[in-house]
Design a protein around this motif. Sequence first.
Motif, PDB file in Angstrom:
ATOM      1  N   GLY A 168       0.847  -1.269  -0.056  1.00  0.00           N
ATOM      2  CA  GLY A 168      -0.212   0.073   0.001  1.00  0.00           C
ATOM      3  C   GLY A 168       0.589   1.259  -0.044  1.00  0.00           C
ATOM      4  N   GLU A 169       2.240   1.122   0.339  1.00  0.00           N
ATOM      5  CA  GLU A 169       2.902   2.289   0.268  1.00  0.00           C
ATOM      6  C   GLU A 169       3.710   2.764  -1.083  1.00  0.00           C
ATOM      7  OE1 GLU A 169       4.957   2.211   4.669  1.00  0.00           O
ATOM      8  OE2 GLU A 169       5.561   0.684   3.252  1.00  0.00           O
ATOM      9  N   ALA A 170       3.431   1.667  -2.052  1.00  0.00           N
ATOM     10  CA  ALA A 170       4.253   1.835  -3.345  1.00  0.00           C
ATOM     11  C   ALA A 170       3.332   1.917  -4.430  1.00  0.00           C
ATOM     12  CB  ALA A 170       5.011   0.604  -3.467  1.00  0.00           C
ATOM     13  N   ILE A 171       3.495   2.698  -5.468  1.00  0.00           N
ATOM     14  CA  ILE A 171       2.696   2.504  -6.754  1.00  0.00           C
ATOM     15  C   ILE A 171       3.704   2.317  -8.073  1.00  0.00           C
ATOM     16  CG2 ILE A 171       3.167   4.912  -7.408  1.00  0.00           C
ATOM     17  CD1 ILE A 171       0.094   5.026  -7.863  1.00  0.00           C
ATOM     18  N   VAL A 172       3.144   1.427  -8.789  1.00  0.00           N
ATOM     19  CA  VAL A 172       3.797   1.047 -10.217  1.00  0.00           C
ATOM     20  C   VAL A 172       3.273   2.069 -11.318  1.00  0.00           C
ATOM     21  CG1 VAL A 172       4.034  -0.735 -12.061  1.00  0.00           C
ATOM     22  CG2 VAL A 172       4.218  -1.359  -9.407  1.00  0.00           C
ATOM     23  N   VAL A 173       4.320   2.426 -12.118  1.00  0.00           N
ATOM     24  CA  VAL A 173       4.131   3.087 -13.345  1.00  0.00           C
ATOM     25  C   VAL A 173       4.551   2.484 -14.481  1.00  0.00           C
ATOM     26  CG1 VAL A 173       4.439   5.173 -14.634  1.00  0.00           C
ATOM     27  CG2 VAL A 173       4.498   5.212 -12.151  1.00  0.00           C
ATOM     28  N   GLU A 174       3.586   1.988 -15.412  1.00  0.00           N
ATOM     29  CA  GLU A 174       3.711   0.935 -16.324  1.00  0.00           C
ATOM     30  C   GLU A 174       2.845   1.518 -17.741  1.00  0.00           C
ATOM     31  OE1 GLU A 174       4.888  -1.741 -17.433  1.00  0.00           O
ATOM     32  OE2 GLU A 174       5.779  -2.739 -15.691  1.00  0.00           O
ATOM     33  N   ASP A 175       3.180   0.751 -18.924  1.00  0.00           N
ATOM     34  CA  ASP A 175       2.531   1.361 -20.135  1.00  0.00           C
ATOM     35  C   ASP A 175       2.174  -0.102 -20.821  1.00  0.00           C
ATOM     36  OD1 ASP A 175       5.246   0.189 -20.813  1.00  0.00           O
ATOM     37  OD2 ASP A 175       4.856   1.085 -22.955  1.00  0.00           O
ATOM     38  N   SER A 176       2.441  -1.173 -20.370  1.00  0.00           N
ATOM     39  CA  SER A 176       1.826  -2.492 -21.146  1.00  0.00           C
ATOM     40  C   SER A 176       1.239  -3.463 -20.273  1.00  0.00           C
ATOM     41  CB  SER A 176       3.282  -3.498 -21.446  1.00  0.00           C
ATOM     42  OG  SER A 176       3.721  -3.982 -20.310  1.00  0.00           O
ATOM     43  N   GLN A 177       0.187  -4.313 -21.019  1.00  0.00           N
ATOM     44  CA  GLN A 177      -0.528  -5.314 -20.188  1.00  0.00           C
ATOM     45  C   GLN A 177       0.238  -6.118 -19.174  1.00  0.00           C
ATOM     46  OE1 GLN A 177      -3.378  -6.903 -22.852  1.00  0.00           O
ATOM     47  NE2 GLN A 177      -3.789  -8.624 -21.293  1.00  0.00           N
ATOM     48  N   ARG A 178       1.455  -6.810 -19.848  1.00  0.00           N
ATOM     49  CA  ARG A 178       2.283  -7.576 -19.179  1.00  0.00           C
ATOM     50  C   ARG A 178       2.747  -6.954 -17.717  1.00  0.00           C
ATOM     51  NH1 ARG A 178       7.557  -9.298 -22.005  1.00  0.00           N
ATOM     52  NH2 ARG A 178       8.048  -6.972 -22.014  1.00  0.00           N
ATOM     53  N   GLY A 179       3.205  -5.732 -17.962  1.00  0.00           N
ATOM     54  CA  GLY A 179       3.579  -5.007 -16.688  1.00  0.00           C
ATOM     55  C   GLY A 179       2.590  -4.730 -15.712  1.00  0.00           C
ATOM     56  N   LEU A 180       1.169  -4.058 -16.127  1.00  0.00           N
ATOM     57  CA  LEU A 180       0.495  -4.185 -15.316  1.00  0.00           C
ATOM     58  C   LEU A 180      -0.176  -5.429 -14.652  1.00  0.00           C
ATOM     59  CD1 LEU A 180      -2.411  -2.594 -14.321  1.00  0.00           C
ATOM     60  CD2 LEU A 180      -3.349  -3.223 -16.627  1.00  0.00           C
ATOM     61  N   THR A 181      -0.019  -6.578 -15.416  1.00  0.00           N
ATOM     62  CA  THR A 181      -0.430  -7.927 -14.746  1.00  0.00           C
ATOM     63  C   THR A 181       0.528  -8.248 -13.552  1.00  0.00           C
ATOM     64  OG1 THR A 181      -1.407  -8.648 -16.824  1.00  0.00           O
ATOM     65  CG2 THR A 181      -0.742 -10.482 -14.976  1.00  0.00           C
ATOM     66  N   ALA A 182       1.741  -7.947 -13.922  1.00  0.00           N
ATOM     67  CA  ALA A 182       2.892  -8.000 -12.785  1.00  0.00           C
ATOM     68  C   ALA A 182       2.615  -7.265 -11.568  1.00  0.00           C
ATOM     69  CB  ALA A 182       4.386  -7.918 -13.081  1.00  0.00           C
ATOM     70  N   ALA A 183       2.324  -5.851 -11.594  1.00  0.00           N
ATOM     71  CA  ALA A 183       1.820  -5.244 -10.558  1.00  0.00           C
ATOM     72  C   ALA A 183       0.662  -5.513  -9.911  1.00  0.00           C
ATOM     73  CB  ALA A 183       1.705  -3.733 -11.143  1.00  0.00           C
ATOM     74  N   VAL A 184      -0.503  -5.858 -10.496  1.00  0.00           N
ATOM     75  CA  VAL A 184      -1.523  -6.611  -9.836  1.00  0.00           C
ATOM     76  C   VAL A 184      -1.277  -7.682  -9.216  1.00  0.00           C
ATOM     77  CG1 VAL A 184      -3.808  -7.527 -10.505  1.00  0.00           C
ATOM     78  CG2 VAL A 184      -3.060  -5.513 -11.637  1.00  0.00           C
ATOM     79  N   ARG A 185      -0.424  -8.448  -9.677  1.00  0.00           N
ATOM     80  CA  ARG A 185      -0.217  -9.772  -9.062  1.00  0.00           C
ATOM     81  C   ARG A 185       0.402  -9.655  -7.928  1.00  0.00           C
ATOM     82  NH1 ARG A 185       1.164 -13.821 -14.503  1.00  0.00           N
ATOM     83  NH2 ARG A 185      -1.199 -14.280 -14.968  1.00  0.00           N
ATOM     84  N   ALA A 186       1.368  -8.577  -7.832  1.00  0.00           N
ATOM     85  CA  ALA A 186       2.076  -8.312  -6.833  1.00  0.00           C
ATOM     86  C   ALA A 186       1.329  -7.666  -5.581  1.00  0.00           C
ATOM     87  CB  ALA A 186       3.389  -7.242  -6.997  1.00  0.00           C
ATOM     88  N   GLY A 187       0.298  -7.157  -6.091  1.00  0.00           N
ATOM     89  CA  GLY A 187      -0.743  -6.337  -5.035  1.00  0.00           C
ATOM     90  C   GLY A 187      -0.558  -5.060  -5.100  1.00  0.00           C
ATOM     91  N   ILE A 188       0.207  -4.345  -5.901  1.00  0.00           N
ATOM     92  CA  ILE A 188       0.604  -2.959  -6.078  1.00  0.00           C
ATOM     93  C   ILE A 188      -0.333  -2.044  -6.945  1.00  0.00           C
ATOM     94  CG2 ILE A 188       2.373  -1.299  -6.107  1.00  0.00           C
ATOM     95  CD1 ILE A 188       4.234  -3.799  -6.085  1.00  0.00           C
ATOM     96  N   ASP A 189      -0.815  -1.006  -6.518  1.00  0.00           N
ATOM     97  CA  ASP A 189      -1.558  -0.052  -7.379  1.00  0.00           C
ATOM     98  C   ASP A 189      -0.730   0.148  -8.431  1.00  0.00           C
ATOM     99  OD1 ASP A 189      -3.715  -0.126  -5.704  1.00  0.00           O
ATOM    100  OD2 ASP A 189      -3.291   1.832  -4.703  1.00  0.00           O
ATOM    101  N   CYS A 190      -1.337   0.227  -9.870  1.00  0.00           N
ATOM    102  CA  CYS A 190      -0.484   0.645 -11.008  1.00  0.00           C
ATOM    103  C   CYS A 190      -1.126   1.675 -11.588  1.00  0.00           C
ATOM    104  CB  CYS A 190      -0.511  -0.586 -12.038  1.00  0.00           C
ATOM    105  SG  CYS A 190       0.483  -0.494 -13.299  1.00  0.00           S
ATOM    106  N   VAL A 191      -0.299   2.702 -12.215  1.00  0.00           N
ATOM    107  CA  VAL A 191      -0.737   3.764 -13.091  1.00  0.00           C
ATOM    108  C   VAL A 191      -0.021   3.425 -14.629  1.00  0.00           C
ATOM    109  CG1 VAL A 191      -0.310   6.231 -13.657  1.00  0.00           C
ATOM    110  CG2 VAL A 191      -0.477   5.416 -11.214  1.00  0.00           C
ATOM    111  N   ILE A 192      -1.056   3.456 -15.462  1.00  0.00           N
ATOM    112  CA  ILE A 192      -0.707   3.416 -16.787  1.00  0.00           C
ATOM    113  C   ILE A 192      -0.544   4.539 -17.690  1.00  0.00           C
ATOM    114  CG2 ILE A 192      -1.683   2.593 -18.989  1.00  0.00           C
ATOM    115  CD1 ILE A 192      -0.652   0.280 -17.300  1.00  0.00           C
ATOM    116  N   VAL A 193       0.531   4.712 -18.088  1.00  0.00           N
ATOM    117  CA  VAL A 193       0.871   5.878 -19.008  1.00  0.00           C
ATOM    118  C   VAL A 193       0.803   5.583 -20.450  1.00  0.00           C
ATOM    119  CG1 VAL A 193       2.545   7.623 -19.633  1.00  0.00           C
ATOM    120  CG2 VAL A 193       2.844   6.593 -17.502  1.00  0.00           C
ATOM    121  N   LYS A 194       0.038   6.544 -20.957  1.00  0.00           N
ATOM    122  CA  LYS A 194      -0.519   6.370 -22.440  1.00  0.00           C
ATOM    123  C   LYS A 194       0.676   6.283 -23.393  1.00  0.00           C
ATOM    124  CE  LYS A 194      -3.300   8.579 -26.076  1.00  0.00           C
ATOM    125  NZ  LYS A 194      -3.798   9.700 -26.378  1.00  0.00           N
TER     126      LYS A 194
END
Length: 211
Positions: A157-183
């Motif tokens: 809950g203290e961290a956030i991930v910044v990604e641009d791909s579905q693969r990276g988003l999936t990794a963040a979700v599986r790690a339980g971390i909120d994820c921001v997607i940059v267009k």
Amino acid sequence: MKQFILFDNDGVLVETELWYFRANEKAMKELGVTLELEYYLELMKHGGNWWELAQQRGVTLEEINRARERRSRYYQHYLRTEDIYIEGVEEVIRELSKDYRMGIVTTSRRVDFELIHHKKKLTRYMDFILCEEDYPRAKPHPDPYLKGLELFGAHTGEAIVVEDSQRGLTAAVRAGIDCVIVKNNFTASHDFSTATYRIDSLRDLGGLLLN
């Protein structure tokens, strides 16, 4: 309250994804195999292996390994000669560093990462850089981001991930971390429905974190 930011590299901090595709496309063509962009992007969503196309055409593993080596040379040539910088990124990172601890979590090989950033100043703002050699399983597995949390000594809950791909988003979700997607136009066909936030530019990240 977020205290830690974990950045993907390719497509978020630098525009390298098209050139990695071009390098693979060129190496595959030399094997007599056409690597279509649509097919590549579909595999990219889940971390698939496009070299299987060559295997299906009867290309030997030895030939594929030589093609991989050529691909790496082509990619490094592009990194040296093409414009991979994203305007405004360094300014954003510098401002964020005043309030957050940050790290980069990438699936790039370290040799490529260092070539990308040897003239850039972004890494001086980072606590650490994790490349593909630094964790057991790559994205979309959660291992890279779990390793990042471990290095920070942070809770999810203290961290956030910044990604641009579905693969990276999936990794963040599986790690339980909120994820921001940059267009990013290159990955516009990916499914980002599980993202916590979506922004048009990295410049929007600071304001988002303050809300």
